[in-house]
Design an enzyme around this catalytic site. Sequence first.
Site, PDB file in Angstrom:
ATOM      1  CG  ASP A  25     -18.123  -7.384 -30.080  1.00 24.07           C
ATOM      2  OD1 ASP A  25     -18.731  -7.152 -29.007  1.00 24.07           O
ATOM      3  OD2 ASP A  25     -17.207  -8.214 -30.186  1.00 24.07           O
ATOM      4  CB  ALA A  26     -21.655  -5.274 -35.407  1.00 26.98           C
ATOM      5  CD  GLU A  27     -25.734  -0.165 -32.557  1.00 27.15           C
ATOM      6  OE1 GLU A  27     -25.746  -0.642 -33.708  1.00 27.15           O
ATOM      7  OE2 GLU A  27     -26.202   0.959 -32.288  1.00 27.15           O
ATOM      8  CD  GLU A 111      -6.104  -4.710  -1.682  1.00 30.01           C
ATOM      9  OE1 GLU A 111      -5.204  -4.588  -2.531  1.00 30.01           O
ATOM     10  OE2 GLU A 111      -6.565  -3.758  -1.041  1.00 30.01           O
ATOM     11  CE  LYS A 113       3.759  -8.269  -3.763  1.00 30.52           C
ATOM     12  NZ  LYS A 113       4.359  -8.307  -5.087  1.00 30.52           N
ATOM     13  NE  ARG A 134       7.184   1.045  -5.846  1.00 33.28           N
ATOM     14  CZ  ARG A 134       8.242   0.315  -5.549  1.00 33.28           C
ATOM     15  NH1 ARG A 134       8.756  -0.481  -6.460  1.00 33.28           N
ATOM     16  NH2 ARG A 134       8.786   0.371  -4.358  1.00 33.28           N
TER      17      ARG A 134
HETATM   18  S1  IVH Z   1      -0.296  -1.924  -2.151  1.00 33.84           S
HETATM   19  C1  IVH Z   1       1.638   1.114   0.354  1.00 33.84           C
HETATM   20  N1  IVH Z   1      -1.678  -3.901  -3.160  1.00 33.84           N
HETATM   21  O1  IVH Z   1       3.401  -5.109  -5.064  1.00 33.84           O
HETATM   22  C2  IVH Z   1       1.243  -0.121  -0.339  1.00 33.84           C
HETATM   23  N2  IVH Z   1       0.519  -3.578  -3.982  1.00 33.84           N
HETATM   24  O2  IVH Z   1       5.736  -3.663  -3.094  1.00 33.84           O
HETATM   25  C3  IVH Z   1       1.531  -0.036  -1.783  1.00 33.84           C
HETATM   26  N3  IVH Z   1       1.171  -5.138  -5.764  1.00 33.84           N
HETATM   27  O3  IVH Z   1       5.002  -3.414  -7.132  1.00 33.84           O
HETATM   28  C4  IVH Z   1       1.240  -1.245  -2.570  1.00 33.84           C
HETATM   29  N4  IVH Z   1      -0.715  -6.249  -5.819  1.00 33.84           N
HETATM   30  O4  IVH Z   1       2.508  -2.979  -7.623  1.00 33.84           O
HETATM   31  C5  IVH Z   1      -0.508  -3.252  -3.179  1.00 33.84           C
HETATM   32  N5  IVH Z   1      -3.051  -5.604  -3.983  1.00 33.84           N
HETATM   33  C6  IVH Z   1      -1.885  -4.935  -4.002  1.00 33.84           C
HETATM   34  C7  IVH Z   1      -0.840  -5.299  -4.866  1.00 33.84           C
HETATM   35  C8  IVH Z   1       0.364  -4.589  -4.831  1.00 33.84           C
HETATM   36  C9  IVH Z   1       0.494  -6.139  -6.343  1.00 33.84           C
HETATM   37  C10 IVH Z   1       2.560  -4.770  -6.106  1.00 33.84           C
HETATM   38  C11 IVH Z   1       2.785  -3.319  -6.314  1.00 33.84           C
HETATM   39  C12 IVH Z   1       4.233  -3.145  -6.009  1.00 33.84           C
HETATM   40  C13 IVH Z   1       4.479  -4.204  -4.993  1.00 33.84           C
HETATM   41  C14 IVH Z   1       4.490  -3.588  -3.622  1.00 33.84           C
END
Ligand code: IVH
Length: 686
Positions: A25-27, A111, A113, A134
């Site tokens: 970190d110091a570097e 993925e 959420k 958003r």
């Molecule tokens: S895709 C067209 N992927 O969930 C698809 N959204 O209603 C657009 N969110 O508030 C979203 N993880 O921020 C997508 N892996 C993920 C997500 C994700 C969280 C949230 C997003 C939004 C809501 C979607």
Amino acid sequence: MQALREQLHHHAHQYYVLDTPQIPDAEYDRLFVELQALEAAHPEWVTPDSPTQRVGGKPLDQFAAVRHAVPMLSIRTETDTESSGAIAFDARVRKELELSETDPPVEYVTELKFDGLAMNLRYEHGVLVQAATRGDGETGEDVTQNIRTIGQIPLRIVATSSGGETCTPVPVPEVLEVRGEVYMRRDDFEALNERQRQRIAAGEKGEKTFVNPRNAAAGAVRQLDPAIAAQRPLSFFAYGVGEVTPPKHGGPSFSTHSELLQTLEKWGFPVATQVGLAQGATELVAYHQRIGQERDQLPYDIDGVVYKVNSLALQQRLGFVTREPRWAVAHKYPAQEQLTTVVAIDVQVGRTGKLTPVAKLAPVFVGGVTVTNATLHNEDEARRKDVRVGDTVVVRRAGDVIPEVVSVLAEKRHSGAVQFSMPRVCPVCGSAAVREEGEADYRCTGGLFCSAQRKQAILHFAQRRAVEVDGLGDKLVEQLVDAGIVNTLPDLYCLGLTALAALDRMAEKSAQNLLDALQNSKQTTLPRFLFGLGIRHVGEATAKALARHFGTLDAIMDAPLETLQGVNDVGPIVALSLRTFFDQPHNREVVEQLRACGVQWPEGKPVAAGPKPLAGKTLVLTGTLPTLGRDAAKDLIEAAGGKVSGSVSKKTHYVVAGAEAGSKLEKAQELGVPVLDEAGLMELLK
Ligand code: IVH
């Protein structure tokens, strides 16, 4: 200056995104200060993507509105917590695509959420020019100043890959909008709230604590003063794109969502490692279940998983219904946090007399069960969170973890709510309760005079991991102790059918079952018996080590302090606790009476008190040894006075490696720790 910027950019990515810093970190700080000095001397050469410009601007009056080039959609949510959400989604996709049963499964990207805020990051010619929330999906707010403070978000994207020299660089589009989630890690959230509590305690005006990481992240993103936003630790995960216009000469072209995510990663954006591919509904269900189990161990909150059709061509064919794509769905998990009110704060007395404040809650369904109690741990914790009767609180229950009060909604507190304080006498037996210096807990000094401690002692003795008296649960123990039938452990073995059957809700059949269970429990083992006695600091592992070392109970009872301390894992505190316990005549009496009642175990031979060639040495076992099993090797090492540890560090004296030794062997070689084979170990033991 440009070279410095590039170095700093590279090391920030190593540190914030890849979690593998290459320099101290110091570097990093030294390079940073050097760049700052050059920029001060030549302000005309400061660029907006300079790492020094993360915290810049002045406080704003309000955020400017941003119209999204490509609307930010939401996704349909399946709220059912079973597998049917995934199955229904796959069925809809197949129907829309007119696939028949004989067609192969659809490929999906799976993925997490994330439970944060959606963010659109706009890069022009590779430089971050705008970050917007958003909002309503069409129009959001310009929060660029705050988002620039997030170390994980590149201020500039470079075409060279970050994944090592072997990856082909991907040119950066002229306009690239990266979409993802801004969130706060749970540990960062805890630390932030702790700082906030200190500010409030110091009388700073206008400060408050946050209800949960999401709420804290939202507060930080919408903070008008970027200097304050910079102190709120935020993180980011990318999961998609908005507007993308290719560069003039051969831009990236994606045919799948997974390729897109891989490219975002190459460009330096954090992408969650849990991203995967799934063929059809069965694999979606498996992912949902797997992540459901891993969820509690993640360092951040998620509220579900997301499934997306991988092929971009198929995504296009599926299209949208109103504001939601048909090719993606969010599949939720039960909420782990809920609001409820504190009805009372009780103080419970444990086996060792420890007093634990427990918040009694209005029943609330959280993390899949109805919760009515949440531990406040001890006086300091209860004070720190300042939980009061009548308060509205956030309760969290994650997995099998005991429910906890996360925070208090201060604005909902009724006037006159009084601060909690620990009673100075035991709420059960009235004996003095004392908190010893350096200890967090108050303890009842009543010992076995205290019926609460008696009950807990009996339950501890009867549990499955101790002598195991099947069917002797807390309700029954409560009755037996309250009726004065059982006062000490040996009393259990004097119970008769008539006395038992006379108890409330006790039929003759169940009374007989209990007597049978007591009879069965008499044949036990030394470690179980020793653990069952409930000696402070003597858990199962310590009981095993003592039994192995001494062989007989009498040897343990009579061992002087120094001898006890010679046992593996027994330090001065445990040794003192053992000595104190067995120096009390009434404890020895209890042991004698239990033996007289017929409680017995096979006694072993003490481990030869011979030389200890490995005293003070730490060894690590890895791989498969040719003849010795892992437990046998461990026993031998411990008998020779050595310690066996699970991981290699500079403090490791030897690594004993067998066939198929993995990373531990590599680590040993890296650190120059001597490596032995089985024969080498045997040689040492001589
Ligand atoms: S895709 C067209 N992927 O969930 C698809 N959204 O209603 C657009 N969110 O508030 C979203 N993880 O921020 C997508 N892996 C993920 C997500 C994700 C969280 C949230 C997003 C939004 C809501 C979607």
